[in-house]
Design a protein around this motif. Structure first.
Motif, PDB file in Angstrom:
ATOM      1  N   LEU A  32     -43.724 -16.460  -2.229  1.00  0.00           N
ATOM      2  CA  LEU A  32     -43.744 -17.325  -3.405  1.00  0.00           C
ATOM      3  C   LEU A  32     -42.431 -17.298  -4.179  1.00  0.00           C
ATOM      4  CD1 LEU A  32     -47.300 -16.430  -4.826  1.00  0.00           C
ATOM      5  CD2 LEU A  32     -46.679 -18.246  -3.212  1.00  0.00           C
ATOM      6  N   ALA A  33     -41.467 -16.482  -3.729  1.00  0.00           N
ATOM      7  CA  ALA A  33     -40.206 -16.343  -4.465  1.00  0.00           C
ATOM      8  C   ALA A  33     -39.354 -17.596  -4.353  1.00  0.00           C
ATOM      9  CB  ALA A  33     -39.438 -15.138  -3.941  1.00  0.00           C
ATOM     10  N   CYS A  34     -38.580 -17.866  -5.414  1.00  0.00           N
ATOM     11  CA  CYS A  34     -37.721 -19.054  -5.450  1.00  0.00           C
ATOM     12  C   CYS A  34     -36.522 -18.910  -4.523  1.00  0.00           C
ATOM     13  CB  CYS A  34     -37.224 -19.289  -6.873  1.00  0.00           C
ATOM     14  SG  CYS A  34     -38.517 -19.587  -8.083  1.00  0.00           S
ATOM     15  N   ALA A  35     -35.808 -17.789  -4.647  1.00  0.00           N
ATOM     16  CA  ALA A  35     -34.541 -17.612  -3.939  1.00  0.00           C
ATOM     17  C   ALA A  35     -34.752 -16.957  -2.577  1.00  0.00           C
ATOM     18  CB  ALA A  35     -33.599 -16.771  -4.799  1.00  0.00           C
ATOM     19  N   ASP A  36     -33.649 -16.790  -1.867  1.00  0.00           N
ATOM     20  CA  ASP A  36     -33.670 -16.116  -0.566  1.00  0.00           C
ATOM     21  C   ASP A  36     -34.136 -14.670  -0.745  1.00  0.00           C
ATOM     22  OD1 ASP A  36     -32.872 -15.841   2.309  1.00  0.00           O
ATOM     23  OD2 ASP A  36     -31.487 -14.388   1.428  1.00  0.00           O
ATOM     24  N   THR A  37     -35.009 -14.227   0.161  1.00  0.00           N
ATOM     25  CA  THR A  37     -35.597 -12.888   0.037  1.00  0.00           C
ATOM     26  C   THR A  37     -35.116 -11.939   1.139  1.00  0.00           C
ATOM     27  OG1 THR A  37     -37.549 -13.577   1.325  1.00  0.00           O
ATOM     28  CG2 THR A  37     -37.677 -13.782  -1.083  1.00  0.00           C
ATOM     29  N   SER A  38     -33.979 -12.245   1.740  1.00  0.00           N
ATOM     30  CA  SER A  38     -33.477 -11.403   2.832  1.00  0.00           C
ATOM     31  C   SER A  38     -33.270  -9.958   2.374  1.00  0.00           C
ATOM     32  CB  SER A  38     -32.156 -11.964   3.375  1.00  0.00           C
ATOM     33  OG  SER A  38     -32.346 -13.261   3.887  1.00  0.00           O
ATOM     34  N   ALA A  39     -32.717  -9.790   1.165  1.00  0.00           N
ATOM     35  CA  ALA A  39     -32.490  -8.433   0.655  1.00  0.00           C
ATOM     36  C   ALA A  39     -33.812  -7.704   0.459  1.00  0.00           C
ATOM     37  CB  ALA A  39     -31.725  -8.501  -0.668  1.00  0.00           C
ATOM     38  N   ASN A  40     -34.818  -8.441  -0.038  1.00  0.00           N
ATOM     39  CA  ASN A  40     -36.146  -7.831  -0.215  1.00  0.00           C
ATOM     40  C   ASN A  40     -36.759  -7.426   1.113  1.00  0.00           C
ATOM     41  OD1 ASN A  40     -35.755 -10.115  -2.391  1.00  0.00           O
ATOM     42  ND2 ASN A  40     -37.086  -8.584  -3.334  1.00  0.00           N
ATOM     43  N   GLU A  41     -36.548  -8.267   2.146  1.00  0.00           N
ATOM     44  CA  GLU A  41     -37.085  -7.950   3.470  1.00  0.00           C
ATOM     45  C   GLU A  41     -36.445  -6.677   4.018  1.00  0.00           C
ATOM     46  OE1 GLU A  41     -39.558  -9.284   4.955  1.00  0.00           O
ATOM     47  OE2 GLU A  41     -39.863 -11.050   3.709  1.00  0.00           O
ATOM     48  N   ILE A  42     -35.148  -6.503   3.730  1.00  0.00           N
ATOM     49  CA  ILE A  42     -34.461  -5.295   4.179  1.00  0.00           C
ATOM     50  C   ILE A  42     -35.027  -4.069   3.463  1.00  0.00           C
ATOM     51  CG2 ILE A  42     -32.239  -4.073   4.183  1.00  0.00           C
ATOM     52  CD1 ILE A  42     -30.899  -6.818   4.566  1.00  0.00           C
ATOM     53  N   PHE A 101     -40.467  -7.848  -7.979  1.00  0.00           N
ATOM     54  CA  PHE A 101     -40.590  -8.545  -9.256  1.00  0.00           C
ATOM     55  C   PHE A 101     -39.245  -8.760  -9.961  1.00  0.00           C
ATOM     56  CE2 PHE A 101     -44.912  -7.300  -8.433  1.00  0.00           C
ATOM     57  CZ  PHE A 101     -45.620  -8.422  -8.839  1.00  0.00           C
ATOM     58  N   SER A 102     -38.152  -8.430  -9.276  1.00  0.00           N
ATOM     59  CA  SER A 102     -36.843  -8.844  -9.780  1.00  0.00           C
ATOM     60  C   SER A 102     -36.578 -10.308  -9.428  1.00  0.00           C
ATOM     61  CB  SER A 102     -35.734  -7.961  -9.186  1.00  0.00           C
ATOM     62  OG  SER A 102     -35.656  -8.129  -7.783  1.00  0.00           O
ATOM     63  N   ARG A 103     -37.422 -10.861  -8.547  1.00  0.00           N
ATOM     64  CA  ARG A 103     -37.320 -12.261  -8.149  1.00  0.00           C
ATOM     65  C   ARG A 103     -38.111 -13.147  -9.099  1.00  0.00           C
ATOM     66  NH1 ARG A 103     -33.149 -12.919  -4.661  1.00  0.00           N
ATOM     67  NH2 ARG A 103     -33.110 -11.202  -3.158  1.00  0.00           N
ATOM     68  N   SER A 104     -37.727 -14.418  -9.159  1.00  0.00           N
ATOM     69  CA  SER A 104     -38.510 -15.407  -9.882  1.00  0.00           C
ATOM     70  C   SER A 104     -39.459 -16.069  -8.898  1.00  0.00           C
ATOM     71  CB  SER A 104     -37.602 -16.466 -10.514  1.00  0.00           C
ATOM     72  OG  SER A 104     -36.805 -15.895 -11.526  1.00  0.00           O
ATOM     73  N   PHE A 105     -40.643 -16.410  -9.366  1.00  0.00           N
ATOM     74  CA  PHE A 105     -41.646 -17.027  -8.517  1.00  0.00           C
ATOM     75  C   PHE A 105     -41.843 -18.467  -8.967  1.00  0.00           C
ATOM     76  CE2 PHE A 105     -42.612 -12.499  -8.756  1.00  0.00           C
ATOM     77  CZ  PHE A 105     -42.658 -12.158  -7.406  1.00  0.00           C
ATOM     78  N   CYS A 106     -41.607 -19.409  -8.058  1.00  0.00           N
ATOM     79  CA  CYS A 106     -41.774 -20.807  -8.442  1.00  0.00           C
ATOM     80  C   CYS A 106     -42.346 -21.652  -7.322  1.00  0.00           C
ATOM     81  CB  CYS A 106     -40.450 -21.400  -8.909  1.00  0.00           C
ATOM     82  SG  CYS A 106     -39.111 -21.221  -7.709  1.00  0.00           S
ATOM     83  N   ASP A 107     -42.670 -21.035  -6.187  1.00  0.00           N
ATOM     84  CA  ASP A 107     -43.220 -21.779  -5.059  1.00  0.00           C
ATOM     85  C   ASP A 107     -44.747 -21.718  -5.109  1.00  0.00           C
ATOM     86  OD1 ASP A 107     -43.398 -23.226  -2.762  1.00  0.00           O
ATOM     87  OD2 ASP A 107     -42.977 -21.551  -1.405  1.00  0.00           O
ATOM     88  N   GLY A 108     -45.307 -22.222  -6.208  1.00  0.00           N
ATOM     89  CA  GLY A 108     -46.753 -22.161  -6.386  1.00  0.00           C
ATOM     90  C   GLY A 108     -47.168 -20.799  -6.922  1.00  0.00           C
ATOM     91  N   SER A 109     -48.453 -20.652  -7.198  1.00  0.00           N
ATOM     92  CA  SER A 109     -48.941 -19.390  -7.756  1.00  0.00           C
ATOM     93  C   SER A 109     -50.120 -18.834  -6.964  1.00  0.00           C
ATOM     94  CB  SER A 109     -49.361 -19.601  -9.217  1.00  0.00           C
ATOM     95  OG  SER A 109     -50.409 -20.560  -9.287  1.00  0.00           O
ATOM     96  N   VAL A 110     -50.408 -19.399  -5.787  1.00  0.00           N
ATOM     97  CA  VAL A 110     -51.540 -18.956  -4.976  1.00  0.00           C
ATOM     98  C   VAL A 110     -51.066 -17.919  -3.964  1.00  0.00           C
ATOM     99  CG1 VAL A 110     -53.366 -19.642  -3.368  1.00  0.00           C
ATOM    100  CG2 VAL A 110     -52.709 -21.166  -5.251  1.00  0.00           C
ATOM    101  N   ILE A 111     -51.591 -16.700  -4.085  1.00  0.00           N
ATOM    102  CA  ILE A 111     -51.265 -15.628  -3.150  1.00  0.00           C
ATOM    103  C   ILE A 111     -52.224 -15.716  -1.964  1.00  0.00           C
ATOM    104  CG2 ILE A 111     -51.126 -13.129  -2.810  1.00  0.00           C
ATOM    105  CD1 ILE A 111     -50.564 -12.824  -5.763  1.00  0.00           C
TER     106      ILE A 111
END
Length: 313
Positions: free
Chosen positions: A188-198, A165-175
């Motif tokens: 659904l995150a806007c930016a790259d999530t590589s760090a989150n995946e790690i 939840f430190s990320r912004s969500f803008c790629d739709g709102s359907v989980i």
């Protein structure tokens, strides 16, 4: 609970089982509701019986009682919302509610992993170090192991929820799921999530691979000790004390590992959703079923509570 980053999305909608027709969803609702009620009642019975029967006031059943409480909290965090979604698909959940659900889901899910590890250690001490069992597995040690399991769950959950939840969500709102889980949210995150995946991989390794490794080592030592027992009856009784725990461990770690240790490139949301049904609805029921149907001491305690004569050895 947590400070969430500003986001373009203020609420999410679970896709859940909305792709199924009304009749299929109603059938799912009835089946899942029955399994949920069986899980709740089974865990309540286990906790009550262990609390009331002095014969079960030993470390093994202290951990079983703790696991039953944790499993109950785990299912309460997920299943009621899922059942509601089966009757009324695509219900919204605000971002704070989603973060809260993810927090409790991770806390008790991780707690379950480490409680199962503590139960494996208890069985190792009972079989491999029987003369020192009461000293090693004293009340203080048991409470510390249970508290440590919950503490790890809380800590890891805070890390994961903060990361997501430190990320912004803008790629739709359907989980594309029936509850708030890490991977569907990251999609659904806007930016790259590589760090989150790690972060997700490190947490998954810490809460799955490490406990599985410790349980595996425990059982290698347990089996070695059992094989050294002279009589076949002695070996059978020794293994019988571990069979219920081993069954729950295999199913619990197996399902969780398939979802959380599988590479992202091989992740299918449809398959993950199916497996998630297994470890959020079916696996929690396995604990009370296995420990009441396969465990003689628990069955004897139930018979005593009902005024019946315990089963013979």
């Amino acid at each position: 609970m947590l400070m969430l980053n500003s986001t373009c999305v203020t609420e999410f909608i679970f896709e859940g089982f909305s792709g199924f027709g009304w009749q299929h969803r109603l059938a799912f609702f009835i089946v899942f509701l029955m399994l949920y009620l069986l899980t709740l009642s089974g865990n309540v019975i286990i906790v009550t019986i262990i609390g009331l029967d002095r014969h079960l006031h030993i470390p093994m059943y202290f951990f079983l009682s703790s696991l039953s409480v944790s499993e109950t909290c785990y299912t309460v965090a997920i299943i009621p919302r899922m059942l509601s979604g089966l009757l009324r698909p695509r219900q919204p959940i605000d971002i704070q509610g989603c973060a809260t659900q993810l927090f409790f889901y991770l806390t008790f899910g991780i707690n379950n992993c480490f409680l199962l590890t503590a139960m494996g250690y208890d069985r190792y001490v009972a079989i491999c170090k029987p003369l020192r069992y009461s000293v090693i597995m004293g009340k203080t040690a048991c409470v510390q192991l249970a508290a440590g399991s919950l503490g790890i769950g809380l800590g890891m959950a805070i890390v994961q929820v903060t990361s997501v939840f430190s990320r912004s969500f803008c790629d739709g709102s359907v989980i594309s799921h029936f509850f708030c889980d890490v991977r569907p949210l990251l999609k659904l995150a806007c930016a790259d999530t590589s760090a989150n995946e790690i972060v997700n991989l490190v947490v998954s390794v810490c809460v799955l691979v490490l406990p599985m490794g410790l349980v595996f080592i425990s059982y290698v030592l347990i089996i070695s000790a059992i094989l050294r027992i002279a009589s076949a009856e002695g070996r059978r009784k020794a293994f019988a004390t571990c069979a219920s725990h081993l069954t729950v461990v295999i199913v619990h770690y197996g399902c969780a590992s398939i979802v959380y240790l599988k590479p992202k490139s091989q992740s299918s949301l449809g398959q993950d959703r199916l497996i998630s049904v297994t470890y959020t609805v079916i696996t929690p029921l396995l604990n009370p079923v296995v420990y009441t149907l396969r465990n003689k001491e628990v069955k004897d305690a139930l018979r005593r509570a009902m005024g019946c004569k315990p089963l013979s050895s």
